[in-house]
Design an enzyme around this catalytic site. Structure first.
Site, PDB file in Angstrom:
ATOM      1  N   ASP A  65       0.849  -1.202   0.000  1.00  0.00           N
ATOM      2  CA  ASP A  65       0.000   0.000   0.000  1.00  0.00           C
ATOM      3  C   ASP A  65       0.874   1.238   0.000  1.00  0.00           C
ATOM      4  O   ASP A  65       1.976   1.188   0.552  1.00  0.00           O
ATOM      5  CB  ASP A  65      -0.765   0.052   1.337  1.00  0.00           C
ATOM      6  CG  ASP A  65      -2.204  -0.359   1.214  1.00  0.00           C
ATOM      7  OD1 ASP A  65      -2.571  -0.895   0.166  1.00  0.00           O
ATOM      8  OD2 ASP A  65      -2.949  -0.140   2.169  1.00  0.00           O
ATOM      9  N   TYR A  67       1.984   4.721   1.738  1.00  0.00           N
ATOM     10  CA  TYR A  67       1.898   5.201   3.119  1.00  0.00           C
ATOM     11  C   TYR A  67       0.608   6.000   3.281  1.00  0.00           C
ATOM     12  O   TYR A  67       0.206   6.738   2.375  1.00  0.00           O
ATOM     13  CB  TYR A  67       3.086   6.101   3.456  1.00  0.00           C
ATOM     14  CG  TYR A  67       4.420   5.397   3.458  1.00  0.00           C
ATOM     15  CD1 TYR A  67       4.664   4.323   4.307  1.00  0.00           C
ATOM     16  CD2 TYR A  67       5.457   5.816   2.616  1.00  0.00           C
ATOM     17  CE1 TYR A  67       5.905   3.673   4.321  1.00  0.00           C
ATOM     18  CE2 TYR A  67       6.694   5.179   2.630  1.00  0.00           C
ATOM     19  CZ  TYR A  67       6.913   4.113   3.483  1.00  0.00           C
ATOM     20  OH  TYR A  67       8.127   3.483   3.487  1.00  0.00           O
ATOM     21  N   PHE A  78       7.838   2.306  -0.687  1.00  0.00           N
ATOM     22  CA  PHE A  78       8.818   2.480   0.398  1.00  0.00           C
ATOM     23  C   PHE A  78       9.402   3.892   0.462  1.00  0.00           C
ATOM     24  O   PHE A  78      10.119   4.214   1.410  1.00  0.00           O
ATOM     25  CB  PHE A  78       9.968   1.452   0.307  1.00  0.00           C
ATOM     26  CG  PHE A  78       9.529   0.037   0.547  1.00  0.00           C
ATOM     27  CD1 PHE A  78       9.174  -0.397   1.813  1.00  0.00           C
ATOM     28  CD2 PHE A  78       9.440  -0.867  -0.509  1.00  0.00           C
ATOM     29  CE1 PHE A  78       8.763  -1.709   2.033  1.00  0.00           C
ATOM     30  CE2 PHE A  78       9.020  -2.183  -0.296  1.00  0.00           C
ATOM     31  CZ  PHE A  78       8.677  -2.596   0.987  1.00  0.00           C
ATOM     32  N   HIS A 188       9.956  -9.140   5.118  1.00  0.00           N
ATOM     33  CA  HIS A 188       9.664  -7.716   4.910  1.00  0.00           C
ATOM     34  C   HIS A 188      10.621  -6.871   5.757  1.00  0.00           C
ATOM     35  O   HIS A 188      10.993  -7.274   6.857  1.00  0.00           O
ATOM     36  CB  HIS A 188       8.201  -7.449   5.311  1.00  0.00           C
ATOM     37  CG  HIS A 188       7.692  -6.133   4.835  1.00  0.00           C
ATOM     38  ND1 HIS A 188       7.930  -4.961   5.516  1.00  0.00           N
ATOM     39  CD2 HIS A 188       6.950  -5.801   3.753  1.00  0.00           C
ATOM     40  CE1 HIS A 188       7.359  -3.963   4.858  1.00  0.00           C
ATOM     41  NE2 HIS A 188       6.760  -4.450   3.780  1.00  0.00           N
TER      42      HIS A 188
END
Length: 222
Positions: A65, A67, A78, A188
């Site tokens: 997704d 942020y 990211f 992750h």
């Protein structure tokens, strides 16, 4: 919602824009932007594609997704815009790069457009999100669209590197032809899982070795 996307991608994704799911997705996203704070800014929805044309892609990093905090999402997974505090996952990505490549980062900006321009497609599975509501735009069609992008790269290009961090990204990589591309999988980079195999995975040096072995210029991760 006008689809402003680099023309190199249009040739591979044009069919998606004509499908019923994309029409429904467009309507949903339009209404969301009208009625709620939604991120990223509309002009940045397809930024990952715009900064990294289809033929220039060397590495694909998959996120989930955007942020959902104010001023964070900028259209690259990211990444955050200049001047925004680095989120924990990005801090851990930077730590692993420094450890893997044995040097300090020359650029500590979280924007990451420098990577995108070198051929790193920083692609979220879902390209929009409602403020402070993680996952709020999942299951509306974005995942179908981004799956089509991954499939197009897998089918039409050779010797790409796909970095799949966490179970969600690993599942999304199911359609990648592993006989033609290097697929790197790890935990992750989130603080909840980075110590379970993200740190020490050395994906950045492995990616550069693979690119160099196939006649491509390595990425300047540092």
């Amino acid at each position: 919602m006008e689809v402003k996307i680099d023309r190199s991608w249009k040739q591979y994704l044009a069919a998606e824009f004509e499908k019923p799911y994309f029409t429904e997705l467009t309507e949903f996203v339009k209404q969301e932007y009208k009625n709620e704070p939604v991120y990223p800014a509309p002009g940045n929805i397809f930024r990952a594609f715009d900064l990294c044309p289809f033929e220039k892609v060397k590495v694909v990093i998959l996120g989930q997704d955007p942020y959902h905090g104010k001023g964070q999402a900028n259209g690259l997974c990211f990444a955050v815009s200049d001047g925004v505090t680095l989120p924990p996952s990005l801090q851990n990505i930077f730590k692993e790069i420094e450890s893997d490549l044995g040097g300090p980062l020359a650029h500590r900006s979280g924007d990451l457009s420098r990577w995108a321009r070198e051929g790193v497609l920083l692609l979220n599975a879902t390209l929009t999100v409602r403020a402070h509501m993680a996952g709020s735009h999942q299951g509306k069609g974005w995942e179908v669209f981004t799956d089509a992008a991954i499939r197009a790269l897998s089918d039409a290009r050779d010797h790409l590197v796909f970095m799949l961090w966490g179970n969600y990204a690993k599942n999304k990589g199911a359609h990648i032809d592993r006989t033609r591309h290097l697929v790197l999988e790890a935990a992750h980079p989130s603080p909840f899982s980075a110590y379970n195999g993200f740190f020490g995975s050395r994906h950045f040096s492995k990616a550069n070795e693979y690119l160099a072995a196939h006649g491509e210029e390595p990425i300047t991760w540092l």
